[in-house]
Design a protein around this motif. Structure first.
Motif, mmCIF file in Angstrom:
data_model
loop_
_atom_site.group_PDB
_atom_site.id
_atom_site.type_symbol
_atom_site.label_atom_id
_atom_site.label_comp_id
_atom_site.label_asym_id
_atom_site.label_seq_id
_atom_site.Cartn_x
_atom_site.Cartn_y
_atom_site.Cartn_z
ATOM 1 N N GLY A 15 0.401 -1.518 -0.084
ATOM 2 C CA GLY A 15 -0.395 -0.118 -0.030
ATOM 3 C C GLY A 15 0.645 1.547 -0.235
ATOM 4 N N PHE A 16 1.609 1.348 0.762
ATOM 5 C CA PHE A 16 2.624 2.597 0.474
ATOM 6 C C PHE A 16 3.432 2.951 -0.745
ATOM 7 C CE2 PHE A 16 7.479 3.691 1.421
ATOM 8 C CZ PHE A 16 7.195 4.226 1.319
ATOM 9 N N ALA A 17 3.974 1.995 -0.827
ATOM 10 C CA ALA A 17 4.483 1.858 -2.628
ATOM 11 C C ALA A 17 3.409 2.448 -3.875
ATOM 12 C CB ALA A 17 4.902 0.506 -3.181
ATOM 13 N N CYS A 18 2.305 1.422 -3.463
ATOM 14 C CA CYS A 18 1.468 1.925 -4.341
ATOM 15 C C CYS A 18 1.053 3.276 -4.377
ATOM 16 C CB CYS A 18 0.327 1.238 -3.854
ATOM 17 S SG CYS A 18 0.327 -0.541 -4.579
ATOM 18 N N VAL A 19 0.999 3.826 -3.613
ATOM 19 C CA VAL A 19 0.977 5.501 -3.623
ATOM 20 C C VAL A 19 1.788 6.969 -3.305
ATOM 21 C CG1 VAL A 19 -1.425 5.127 -2.318
ATOM 22 C CG2 VAL A 19 0.495 5.580 -0.908
ATOM 23 N N TYR A 37 -3.741 12.959 0.013
ATOM 24 C CA TYR A 37 -4.658 11.832 -0.294
ATOM 25 C C TYR A 37 -3.286 10.747 -0.101
ATOM 26 C CZ TYR A 37 -7.824 7.740 -0.654
ATOM 27 O OH TYR A 37 -8.165 5.849 0.278
ATOM 28 N N MET A 38 -2.193 10.492 -1.601
ATOM 29 C CA MET A 38 -1.201 9.713 -1.232
ATOM 30 C C MET A 38 0.016 10.299 -0.385
ATOM 31 S SD MET A 38 -0.986 11.019 -4.932
ATOM 32 C CE MET A 38 0.162 9.479 -5.906
ATOM 33 N N CYS A 279 -7.325 2.051 1.169
ATOM 34 C CA CYS A 279 -7.469 2.676 1.047
ATOM 35 C C CYS A 279 -6.365 3.026 -0.032
ATOM 36 C CB CYS A 279 -7.377 4.169 1.966
ATOM 37 S SG CYS A 279 -9.035 4.412 3.022
ATOM 38 N N ALA A 280 -5.385 2.727 0.417
ATOM 39 C CA ALA A 280 -4.040 3.183 -0.545
ATOM 40 C C ALA A 280 -4.474 1.814 -2.152
ATOM 41 C CB ALA A 280 -2.741 1.923 -0.101
ATOM 42 N N LEU A 281 -4.880 1.282 -1.924
ATOM 43 C CA LEU A 281 -5.099 0.055 -3.523
ATOM 44 C C LEU A 281 -6.269 0.774 -3.807
ATOM 45 C CD1 LEU A 281 -4.747 -4.054 -1.039
ATOM 46 C CD2 LEU A 281 -2.824 -2.306 -2.610
ATOM 47 N N ILE A 282 -7.156 1.487 -3.703
ATOM 48 C CA ILE A 282 -8.437 1.918 -4.004
ATOM 49 C C ILE A 282 -7.723 2.700 -4.980
ATOM 50 C CG2 ILE A 282 -10.282 3.543 -4.311
ATOM 51 C CD1 ILE A 282 -11.339 1.520 -1.128
ATOM 52 N N PHE A 284 -4.628 3.269 -5.973
ATOM 53 C CA PHE A 284 -4.174 2.429 -7.027
ATOM 54 C C PHE A 284 -5.127 1.735 -7.702
ATOM 55 C CE2 PHE A 284 -1.669 -1.323 -9.079
ATOM 56 C CZ PHE A 284 -0.444 -0.528 -9.388
ATOM 57 N N ALA A 285 -5.876 1.256 -7.891
ATOM 58 C CA ALA A 285 -7.174 0.336 -9.340
ATOM 59 C C ALA A 285 -7.191 1.871 -9.742
ATOM 60 C CB ALA A 285 -8.130 0.180 -8.297
ATOM 61 N N PHE A 286 -7.779 2.749 -9.640
ATOM 62 C CA PHE A 286 -8.306 4.040 -10.130
ATOM 63 C C PHE A 286 -6.324 4.614 -10.694
ATOM 64 C CE2 PHE A 286 -12.211 4.105 -7.531
ATOM 65 C CZ PHE A 286 -12.822 4.575 -8.287
#
Length: 331
Positions: A15-19, A37-38, A279-282, A284-286
């Motif tokens: 999650g940390f990496a994704c944002v 947010y990020m 929240c982090a994964l969401i 990245f999904a967008f």
């Protein structure tokens, strides 16, 4: 049955990496809400990752200063992520509802200051207000790490527990107003976006999707968290400041077999940390698979390939050829 500690640690770091990876090019657009947010989500995931690793097998008070900082940050991030979503919804509404396409430099500066006041001011205020009902320094939970303690007394609900729900409700109003404006002004939509050179229609609707999903999660999960706090422990009457803060420096330590013995208590703790990762994964999904993201991935991989001496002349525009070519370089 709860997931092993290493599973949460892995997802928290992911999650940390994704944002964090997409942050540099999102900062170019000067969208304060998205960047906050990020940043808040990424740092919250990193904080939880460190705690889950350091206290994976014990409850020793081995880093008290870190725990003071970590728990204070947890208090702020709990409202900072909904506040950042509020900034996003507010900006999207203003884009959809403005009567003039161009904004002056003073207006843009004012918008940035308002977003910073919401995205930074509210979390900082929450960190201060939580001290009013902070019964002691902090708790340490095995497999979780440092965790803030809020005395379960009536003032704690308006001062601490209710803030995410209140912010989520305000965001929902902005979101509804934005949808109404877009429905009424569809013909002007491209013209409205022309004043925001770094905001395409695709990014606009992805931001709407991110903020909308965040709202749908914040309000019900916030309400459920209030229910858990009210049900897991007895609500104690407020007697005095001295009573709440008596023996303030103590640190309570809970082995996993103890804190997991209460279903409501376990649900409350696990929900509070997993929701940050979600929240982090969401996010990245967008945004992780958008054209802009793929373009930056290609630039990064191309740079890495050139550093390793791999020719990129024959790769063309196919992003997915890059990892294969890098792998073959060492075959």
């Amino acid at each position: 049955m709860a997931a092993p500690t290493w599973v949460f640690s892995m997802f928290a770091f992911i999650g940390f990496a994704c944002v964090t990876v997409p942050l540099p090019w999102h900062m170019e657009s000067w969208n304060v809400g998205t960047c906050m947010y990020m940043i808040w989500t990424g740092l919250a995931c990193l904080n939880l990752f460190i705690n889950s690793v350091v206290w994976s097998h014990d409850v020793l008070d081995k880093a008290p200063v870190w725990c003071d900082i970590s728990t204070r940050f947890m208090i702020g991030s709990a409202v900072a992520i909904p506040a950042a979503s509020l900034c996003i919804n507010r900006r999207l509404y203003h884009i959809a509802s403005v009567s003039t396409v161009m904004k002056t430099r003073a207006q843009r500066r004012r918008d940035i200051m308002v977003d910073l006041s919401i995205g930074l001011g509210i979390p900082i205020l929450e960190m201060v207000l939580q001290y009013v009902v902070q019964g002691h320094r902090f708790n340490i939970y095995e497999e979780v790490g440092c965790y803030p303690f809020t005395y379960n007394t009536p003032p704690a609900y308006p001062l601490v527990f209710a803030w995410p729900v209140a912010i989520g409700c305000v965001s929902a109003v902005y979101c509804a107003l934005t949808i109404r404006e877009l429905a009424q002004r569809r013909a002007q939509f491209k013209e409205l976006l022309s004043a925001n050179q770094n905001l395409s229609s695709g990014r606009y609707f992805r931001l709407m999707g991110l903020a909308g999903v965040e709202i749908l999660g914040t309000v019900p999960i916030g309400c459920y968290s209030i229910y858990l706090n009210a049900s897991a422990e007895q609500i104690e009457p407020w007697i005095s400041w001295e009573n709440v803060h008596s023996n303030f420096s103590r640190v309570r330590q809970y082995p996993s077999i103890v804190w997991r013995s209460s279903t409501l208590g376990e649900n409350s703790i696990e929900l509070s940390r997993w929701i940050v990762v979600v929240c982090a994964l969401i996010f990245f999904a967008f945004f992780g698979f958008a054209d802009e993201a793929r373009k930056h991935y290609k630039i990064a991989l191309t740079s890495a390939a050139k550093t390793l001496g791999v020719s990129t002349a024959s790769w063309g525009n196919d992003l997915y050829v890059l990892p294969t070519a890098l792998f073959c370089r060492f075959d």
